[in-house]
Design an enzyme around this catalytic site. Structure first.
Site, PDB file in Angstrom:
ATOM      1  N   ASP A  94       0.796  -1.228   0.000  1.00  0.00           N
ATOM      2  CA  ASP A  94       0.000   0.000   0.000  1.00  0.00           C
ATOM      3  C   ASP A  94       0.830   1.280   0.000  1.00  0.00           C
ATOM      4  O   ASP A  94       0.305   2.355   0.285  1.00  0.00           O
ATOM      5  CB  ASP A  94      -0.936   0.003   1.210  1.00  0.00           C
ATOM      6  CG  ASP A  94      -0.196   0.067   2.529  1.00  0.00           C
ATOM      7  OD1 ASP A  94       0.939  -0.419   2.598  1.00  0.00           O
ATOM      8  OD2 ASP A  94      -0.766   0.610   3.494  1.00  0.00           O
ATOM      9  N   GLU A  95       2.110   1.188  -0.340  1.00  0.00           N
ATOM     10  CA  GLU A  95       2.946   2.383  -0.273  1.00  0.00           C
ATOM     11  C   GLU A  95       4.104   2.262  -1.256  1.00  0.00           C
ATOM     12  O   GLU A  95       4.664   1.179  -1.437  1.00  0.00           O
ATOM     13  CB  GLU A  95       3.486   2.551   1.158  1.00  0.00           C
ATOM     14  CG  GLU A  95       4.205   3.852   1.402  1.00  0.00           C
ATOM     15  CD  GLU A  95       4.557   4.029   2.885  1.00  0.00           C
ATOM     16  OE1 GLU A  95       4.865   5.145   3.281  1.00  0.00           O
ATOM     17  OE2 GLU A  95       4.514   3.013   3.625  1.00  0.00           O
TER      18      GLU A  95
END
Length: 352
Positions: A94-95
């Site tokens: 998610d990053e």
């Protein structure tokens, strides 16, 4: 992404929207993998024991993780990134860091680029994201948390060094809880405090990390966004519902973790030469056993056997075992031909 796992669950189940949600298992030794923003208002955080989370928020709704879904959404998001740059360095599902210097879409500024990317993520996945924009990775990482959720923040070259001085060092990427506590004992609580310490002082107390702390206190970070950065290991671990002393039960747990790791290796077509087994005893003492091999661990059965051989060096266990993990590392694209010949390079690490 904003509370990624929990947000995916709330997106897919309308009944969860507006509710305090934790992704994980509400069992005695469960751990929160992610918490929704509603849950965070009660002090629930990722990596928190489930029992602690429930004490803080008795209404907390636990949802079983669906990592196949999270990976699929992550692929959607990375496909969006690829429309803006080839320089993408993932940090997790998610990053990621993006270098958008090229301005492939003619948006003029990194601010406009981040805004358009976030809008597309929302339109295509139904999820919100936050962005940090700056002239280096350290500051962009800090900035990405500054307007969460669903916001963005820019740190310009003119404001960077002074802005860092205002922040608590506990927020700095690369300063974990143990280091932050040590810095506090030394009178270092803010970026300004860190900047005031000489490089010699930092070397005396922090060794090889001194140069990094000295640089980030001044807003300096020369690391490039590296899309070719290779994954160094793949691992999986589990905490048992009760402390185990029976070897067959322990071995069953190790085999489940080996199978989890193998599933990733097979999908990624990435095979390593080193297998590590991690064991945490009931007193929280951690021991690892590693063994490297002359050729790649290229089949599930070889990984299973290597994992069993390592954990069996700890039998009979001196105390009950609460956690086991298996990791494969030392990835190599070389030949997998020939017999598996162990080098018997074993290492043990123990810590409380």
């Amino acid at each position: 992404m904003d509370a990624f796992y929990a947000s995916v669950e709330q997106r897919d189940d309308p009944a969860l929207r507006g509710q305090p949600v934790a992704v994980g298992y509400a069992v005695a030794r469960g751990v929160v993998a992610a918490a929704s923003y509603e849950a965070r208002r009660y002090g629930v955080r990722s990596a928190m024991p489930s029992v602690t989370a429930l004490r803080r928020c008795p209404e907390l709704v636990f949802v079983k993780p669906r990592f196949d879904v999270y990976r699929a959404v992550s692929r959607q998001i990375h496909a969006i990134f690829a429309d803006y740059t080839d320089l993408i360095q993932p940090l997790s599902l998610d990053e990621a860091y993006l270098d958008v210097t090229e301005d492939r879409r003619g948006l003029a500024t990194a601010w406009a680029t981040a805004k358009e990317i976030r809008a597309r993520i929302l339109a295509e996945t139904g999820l919100t994201a936050s962005a940090g924009i700056s002239y280096n990775k350290f500051l962009a990482k800090l900035a990405s948390d500054h307007r969460k959720p669903n916001g963005q923040f820019a740190v310009t070259p003119e404001m960077g060094p002074a802005w860092v001085e205002t922040l608590p060092v506990a927020r700095f990427h690369g300063v974990g809880p143990v280091t932050a506590a040590k810095m506090k004992r030394l009178g270092i609580e803010t970026g300004a405090d860190l900047r005031a310490r000489s490089l010699a002082f930092l070397r005396e107390h922090f060794g090889s990390a001194a140069e990094w702390y000295h640089a980030i206190a001044r807003g300096e970070d020369d690391r490039p966004v590296d899309p070719s950065r290779e994954r160094k290991s793949s691992g999986s671990e589990t905490t048992f519902d009760r402390d185990l002393t029976d070897p067959p039960e322990i071995e069953a747990g190790v085999l489940r973790m080996a199978d989890d790791v193998w599933a990733w290796c097979e999908k990624a077509q990435a095979f390593g030469r080193t297998v590590t087994v991690k064991v945490k005893f009931q007193d929280f003492r951690i021991v690892t056993r590693s063994r490297s091999h002359t050729v790649l661990v290229s089949t599930q059965e070889l990984l299973r056997q290597a994992s069993l051989d390592l954990v069996r060096t700890l039998f009979p266990p001196e105390k009950g075992i609460r956690l086991v993990g298996v990791t494969v590392s030392n990835f190599d694209a070389g030949s997998t031909d020939g017999a598996l010949l162990p080098l018997f390079e074993e290492r043990e690490a123990a810590m409380i």
